[in-house]
Scaffold this active site. Structure first.
Site, PDB file in Angstrom:
ATOM      1  N   ARG A 190      13.863  -2.559  -3.939  1.00 17.23           N
ATOM      2  CA  ARG A 190      14.600  -3.358  -2.973  1.00 17.23           C
ATOM      3  C   ARG A 190      13.760  -4.406  -2.251  1.00 17.23           C
ATOM      4  O   ARG A 190      14.168  -5.547  -2.110  1.00 17.23           O
ATOM      5  CB  ARG A 190      15.201  -2.457  -1.880  1.00 17.23           C
ATOM      6  CG  ARG A 190      16.539  -1.889  -2.204  1.00 17.23           C
ATOM      7  CD  ARG A 190      16.663  -0.530  -1.552  1.00 17.23           C
ATOM      8  NE  ARG A 190      15.711   0.362  -2.191  1.00 17.23           N
ATOM      9  CZ  ARG A 190      15.991   1.058  -3.275  1.00 17.23           C
ATOM     10  NH1 ARG A 190      17.197   1.045  -3.767  1.00 17.23           N
ATOM     11  NH2 ARG A 190      15.079   1.811  -3.870  1.00 17.23           N
ATOM     12  N   THR A 191      12.601  -4.001  -1.776  1.00 16.49           N
ATOM     13  CA  THR A 191      11.848  -4.929  -0.931  1.00 16.49           C
ATOM     14  C   THR A 191      11.434  -6.152  -1.738  1.00 16.49           C
ATOM     15  O   THR A 191      11.633  -7.291  -1.326  1.00 16.49           O
ATOM     16  CB  THR A 191      10.623  -4.225  -0.313  1.00 16.49           C
ATOM     17  OG1 THR A 191      11.087  -3.059   0.360  1.00 16.49           O
ATOM     18  CG2 THR A 191       9.908  -5.125   0.671  1.00 16.49           C
TER      19      THR A 191
ATOM     20  N   LYS B  76     -10.405  -4.975 -11.728  1.00 15.23           N
ATOM     21  CA  LYS B  76     -11.766  -5.393 -12.108  1.00 15.23           C
ATOM     22  C   LYS B  76     -12.728  -5.256 -10.935  1.00 15.23           C
ATOM     23  O   LYS B  76     -13.886  -5.617 -11.025  1.00 15.23           O
ATOM     24  CB  LYS B  76     -11.752  -6.855 -12.561  1.00 15.23           C
ATOM     25  CG  LYS B  76     -10.860  -7.139 -13.752  1.00 15.23           C
ATOM     26  CD  LYS B  76     -10.958  -8.620 -14.117  1.00 15.23           C
ATOM     27  CE  LYS B  76      -9.950  -8.974 -15.186  1.00 15.23           C
ATOM     28  NZ  LYS B  76      -9.828 -10.435 -15.341  1.00 15.23           N
TER      29      LYS B  76
ATOM     30  N   ARG C 296       2.602  -5.696  -0.351  1.00 19.95           N
ATOM     31  CA  ARG C 296       2.695  -4.251  -0.110  1.00 19.95           C
ATOM     32  C   ARG C 296       1.413  -3.614  -0.620  1.00 19.95           C
ATOM     33  O   ARG C 296       0.968  -3.916  -1.727  1.00 19.95           O
ATOM     34  CB  ARG C 296       3.897  -3.659  -0.832  1.00 19.95           C
ATOM     35  CG  ARG C 296       3.899  -2.132  -0.816  1.00 19.95           C
ATOM     36  CD  ARG C 296       5.181  -1.541  -1.323  1.00 19.95           C
ATOM     37  NE  ARG C 296       6.256  -1.721  -0.367  1.00 19.95           N
ATOM     38  CZ  ARG C 296       7.479  -1.221  -0.522  1.00 19.95           C
ATOM     39  NH1 ARG C 296       7.776  -0.530  -1.615  1.00 19.95           N
ATOM     40  NH2 ARG C 296       8.409  -1.434   0.388  1.00 19.95           N
TER      41      ARG C 296
ATOM     42  N   HIS D  58       6.398  -0.968   8.166  1.00 21.65           N
ATOM     43  CA  HIS D  58       7.245  -1.729   7.237  1.00 21.65           C
ATOM     44  C   HIS D  58       8.152  -2.605   8.109  1.00 21.65           C
ATOM     45  O   HIS D  58       9.354  -2.369   8.223  1.00 21.65           O
ATOM     46  CB  HIS D  58       8.050  -0.738   6.394  1.00 21.65           C
ATOM     47  CG  HIS D  58       8.690  -1.331   5.175  1.00 21.65           C
ATOM     48  ND1 HIS D  58       8.788  -2.687   4.946  1.00 21.65           N
ATOM     49  CD2 HIS D  58       9.271  -0.721   4.104  1.00 21.65           C
ATOM     50  CE1 HIS D  58       9.416  -2.868   3.789  1.00 21.65           C
ATOM     51  NE2 HIS D  58       9.710  -1.704   3.263  1.00 21.65           N
TER      52      HIS D  58
HETATM   53  C1  NCD Z   1      10.732   2.521   1.839  1.00 21.08           C
HETATM   54  C2  NCD Z   1       9.258   2.219   1.749  1.00 21.08           C
HETATM   55  O1  NCD Z   1       8.775   1.691   0.747  1.00 21.08           O
HETATM   56  O2  NCD Z   1       8.606   2.504   2.745  1.00 21.08           O
HETATM   57  N1  NCD Z   1      11.502   1.860   0.898  1.00 21.08           N
HETATM   58  C3  NCD Z   1      11.897   0.559   1.149  1.00 21.08           C
HETATM   59  O3  NCD Z   1      11.105  -0.329   1.311  1.00 21.08           O
HETATM   60  N2  NCD Z   1      13.210   0.365   1.245  1.00 21.08           N
HETATM   61  C4  NCD Z   1      11.041   3.962   1.933  1.00 21.08           C
HETATM   62  C5  NCD Z   1      10.524   4.918   0.889  1.00 21.08           C
HETATM   63  O4  NCD Z   1       9.812   4.566  -0.043  1.00 21.08           O
HETATM   64  O5  NCD Z   1      10.866   6.100   1.014  1.00 21.08           O
END
Ligand code: NCD
Length: 310
Positions: A53-54, A83, A104, A132
């Site tokens: 999703r993100t 590397k 991320r 997040h």
């Molecule tokens: C979450 C995350 O990556 O922190 N997912 C997201 O970004 N919607 C929650 C999760 O991974 O459980």
């Protein structure tokens, strides 16, 4: 306003209001076929941890605004990190290829390290068990859209509250609203971190730790369920102590107010049973959709384009 988005504490009430209002405008833009607001701009997405999703919602947001995307979905394997390149070197280089970087990483504080050397805005899409913040913004947008107001709500955050980064950021942004009550319902070995509680104390936010989910469910306007973060536990044994402890099923939903909603950042791994999906109070798929509108607003803001233009 900081051009980087690193953590949810950086927002004040008026900054949050303007993001929510920009996201409402972006929802209209998206529904009427998008725009060319970010034409000629490039977003790099650099993900060292899995995401559906993100990453897709950021990429969709950029594309709906006419921008371009360069992306690695598995930067741990497919970038020069393998590397031995440092994160700082990777960011220095990518910031000369892109106008904004969505990142991320598996380490707490990685986005802040990146921001230190980047010449373009860094948007933290999750830093390990840290934060997040963009998820928290879409969570706020969802609460406002579903319930009409964020002031005055009572919310339960349920599940792995130690390693779950979305709840940390959500608690921080909620501290800007009036008369919010938070119930933390977590397995014994994954409580809400002390640092989050200290912040809420400082801001005068009312919160309780309560292990009985059935009791909490009856009281709240929002039940925010989360996944037990299997990948972050020190051992399988510790994971098993937490997994399966709190499940939202039809019986639990029957205890909830008719006007309440169930949220989840997704992915779920058994903690909300599929039978709940048909209940109109199940808001988690609508919540995921809202991610696109909020991220459109965030990209426009990061790139200094706040007006909707064709
Ligand atoms: C979450 C995350 O990556 O922190 N997912 C997201 O970004 N919607 C929650 C999760 O991974 O459980």
């Amino acid at each position: 306003m900081d051009r980087h988005i690193l953590g949810a504490k950086q927002f004040d009430r008026s900054g949050l209001e303007s993001i929510l209002s920009a996201a409402r405008a972006m929802e209209q833009v998206a529904r009427s076929g998008g725009s060319q607001l970010l034409a000629g701009k490039i977003m790099a997405s650099l993900f060292f941890e899995p995401s559906t999703r993100t990453r897709f919602s950021f990429e969709s947001a950029m594309t709906r605004l006419g921008g371009q995307v360069i992306s690695t979905e598995n930067a741990s394997q497919f970038s020069s990190a393998i590397k031995g390149e440092t994160l700082e070197d990777t960011i220095r280089v990518i910031s000369s290829y892109a106008d904004v970087i969505v990142m991320r990483h598996y380490e707490i504080g990685a986005a802040a390290r990146a921001a230190h050397v980047s010449t373009v805005p860094i948007l933290n899409a999750g830093d390990g068990a840290g934060e997040h913040p963009t998820q928290a913004l879409l969570d706020l947008y969802t609460i406002e859209k579903e319930l009409g107001s964020i002031d005055g709500i009572s919310i339960a955050m349920v599940g792995d509250l130690t390693y779950g980064r979305t709840v940390h950021s959500l608690a921080y942004v909620l501290a800007n609203f009036r008369d919010v009550t938070i119930w933390f319902t977590a397995p014994e070995n994954t409580p809400i971190p002390q640092t989050v509680k200290e912040y809420l104390d400082e801001k005068g936010v009312r919160y309780y730790e309560e292990s009985d989910l059935r009791q909490v469910a009856e009281r709240v306007d929002v039940l925010y369920q989360t996944r037990v973060q299997k990948e972050r536990f020190p051992s399988q044994e510790e994971y098993e102590k937490a997994a399966g402890r709190y499940i939202v099923d039809k019986e639990l939903m029957d205890r909830m107010k008719r006007t309440s909603i169930v949220m989840h950042p997704l992915p779920r791994a058994g903690e909300i049973t599929p039978e709940c999906d048909a209940d109109p109070r199940a808001a988690y798929f609508r919540q995921a959709e809202n991610g696109v509108y909020v991220r459109m607003a965030l990209l426009a803001q990061a790139l200094g384009e706040n007006q909707a233009k064709e």
